[in-house]
Design an enzyme around this catalytic site. Structure first.
Site, PDB file in Angstrom:
ATOM      1  CE1 TYR A  87      51.037  25.896  37.416  1.00 30.08           C
ATOM      2  CE2 TYR A  87      52.967  26.736  36.253  1.00 30.08           C
ATOM      3  CZ  TYR A  87      52.073  26.806  37.322  1.00 30.08           C
ATOM      4  OH  TYR A  87      52.208  27.789  38.262  1.00 30.08           O
ATOM      5  CB  SER A  90      49.093  33.559  41.233  1.00 26.78           C
ATOM      6  OG  SER A  90      50.376  34.019  41.613  1.00 26.78           O
ATOM      7  CE  LYS A  91      48.139  27.966  35.487  1.00 22.78           C
ATOM      8  NZ  LYS A  91      47.766  27.719  34.078  1.00 22.78           N
ATOM      9  NE  ARG A  92      52.068  37.985  38.416  1.00 21.13           N
ATOM     10  CZ  ARG A  92      52.411  38.728  39.476  1.00 21.13           C
ATOM     11  NH1 ARG A  92      53.674  39.030  39.700  1.00 21.13           N
ATOM     12  NH2 ARG A  92      51.485  39.164  40.308  1.00 21.13           N
ATOM     13  CE  LYS A  93      52.342  37.108  44.928  1.00 27.61           C
ATOM     14  NZ  LYS A  93      51.322  37.830  45.722  1.00 27.61           N
TER      15      LYS A  93
END
Length: 481
Positions: A14, A256-259
């Site tokens: 995204y 971050s996208k992950r966190k």
């Protein structure tokens, strides 16, 4: 010469908030100076690049109102705007560099590379997992000075000149940045499958698209040095660079996208943030103009400059985002907010709602009382229903015999009104109170409870105008019964 700037995302997920801010800063500078904003898609990571991700990026930019002059769907004569459609061009430039002695084909195997790394680690006493490059590892290919051409797969490496001294560039944000020549080894330009690596593809594209300014995150500073060497080798004029600070989350780590869910631009749309609310907020993450906090879109364009971009990271502040959004809910034209509000209202169970005078009135009624479009839609939904459930405690307090008597008197006055507007309705409360020796609140609260089911709403006139004459009288009759 009018400036040409670009935003070059990879379609591997995204639209990230940091990417959106990078796009915004480039867009603002281009718009301020009457230049061109180019959208380029760096899709060389074929394993992770998807059409879904590309569409998510396009949708995110469109929702934010960051429009591009050239790019997907808008050919400005500098395309293709997708890197995978330019492989022949990269190969031709790589061949030119080889012919000039600035690059070479490297047929070294993975096993040879691994052996070189292992020998370096052993020499330096490094453990497995240690960063070899930061420890000074450089791979010297046996093919560096070879003219031999084989049929097998080969990397194409840039032949970094063995010079003394330092080189660098004048950054529009950070000032002069330099590094020694011997910090760099022979970096890879193209993989053996003919796909360029970032530094090479980026330079070729920026040259082909006549980009004059490159604004990007500070994590790309180290990439600028090998890119400058490519520009020198090809005799091309490099653009001006502006490296903008990163955005950190509240936990003091890079967003971050992950966190961090807030890293997703479209998550904020789901949460009911106005496009301009988010634009205003992210513009202030790393950029300032005096002590100003709130800017219209035109003000952002006129006041933005890279001299206002700071050196330190911006920190995500959800409370400030909500406060900024609330300001624009109250400040933007009600029609503009209503257009943004409509899908949220429809999602609450009012599928037939449209952008009309009633919805604009609803925006006026609840802009002061809402931080998001989701909250506004939830508060507005009961005004589109037929009938209302009255809270028991509110009924007990305000719809006893005395309250009902005053409500009935108010109804008589309301029925006789020739026009159903807040201006016509509001005086009724005082008229009834004065005629019956009651306090204004003793009249207003029974009306409010009958109309809304509770004791909290906008002003009586605005509340009843929003409900409409027929629905108001229906609810008052139900309360009197």
């Amino acid at each position: 010469m009018k400036p040409r700037l670009r935003f070059a995302p990879s379609p591997t997920g995204y639209l990230h908030i940091g990417g959106a801010r990078t796009a915004l800063f480039n867009w603002l500078y281009a718009r301020k100076h009457g230049g061109t904003f180019v959208l380029r898609i760096e899709d060389t990571d074929q394993e992770r690049s998807t059409e879904q991700s590309l569409q998510a990026i396009l949708d995110g930019l469109t929702w934010l109102g960051i429009d591009w002059d050239e790019g997907p769907g808008k050919d400005g004569g500098h395309g293709p705007y997708f890197q995978m459609k330019k492989l022949a061009r990269y190969a031709a430039i790589a061949d030119e560099l080889i012919a000039k002695g600035w690059a070479y084909r490297d047929y070294s195997t993975e096993e040879e590379l691994a052996a070189a790394r292992k020998a370096f680690a052993a020499e330096k006493g490094l453990k497995e997992g240690d960063d070899l490059r930061s420890a000074g590892f450089k791979f010297t290919s046996p093919w560096r000075d070879s003219k031999e051409r084989r049929d097998g797969p080969a990397l194409i490496r840039f032949k970094m000149p063995r010079r003394e001294g330092r080189f660098g560039f004048d950054d529009l944000v950070l000032g002069r940045i330099e590094k020694p020549y011997d910090d760099f080894d022979d970096f890879v330009l193209m993989r053996s499958d003919g796909v360029p690596l970032y530094n090479f593809g980026c330079v070729v594209d920026d040259h082909d698209m006549a980009i004059t300014h490159v604004a990007r995150g500070q994590e790309h500073i180290n990439s600028t040095f090998p890119q400058l060497m490519i520009y020198e080798a090809l005799g091309w004029q490099p653009p001006q660079f502006a490296h903008i600070p990163l955005i950190f989350a509240q936990d003091n780590s890079k967003l971050s996208k992950r966190k961090h869910p807030e890293a997703d631009v479209m998550r904020h749309k789901e949460n009911g943030i106005l496009p301009h609310g988010l634009i205003n907020f992210i513009a202030r993450l790393g950029w300032s103009h005096g002590n100003d906090e709130l800017f219209t879109r035109d003000e952002l364009i006129s006041k933005f400059d890279f001299s206002g971009v700071g050196h330190s990271q911006g920190v995500w502040n959800p409370g400030k985002l909500l406060a900024t959004n609330k300001h624009w809910l109250k400040t933007l034209e009600p029609l503009q907010v209503a257009m943004a509000l409509l899908p949220y209202l429809q999602a609450t169970g009012v599928p037939d709602a449209t952008v009309d005078a009633k919805l604009e009135l609803g925006v006026k009624a609840f802009a002061e009382r809402s931080e998001t479009l989701v909250e506004m839609a939830q508060k507005l939904r009961p005004y589109y229903a037929h009938g209302v459930t009255i809270d028991g405690a509110s009924a007990a307090k305000h719809l006893g015999p005395e309250g009902k008597a005053l409500l009935a008197k108010a109804k008589e006055q309301l029925v006789a009104l020739p026009s159903w507007t807040a201006e016509a309705i509001d005086p009724i409360v005082k008229i009834v109170a004065d005629a019956n020796g009651a306090k204004v609140g003793a009249v207003a609260q029974p009306i409010r409870v009958a109309a809304t089911g509770g004791t909290v709403s906008p002003g009586i006139g605005l509340t009843l105008e929003l409900l409409g004459r027929d629905e108001t009288l229906h609810r008052i009759d139900a309360a009197l019964r």
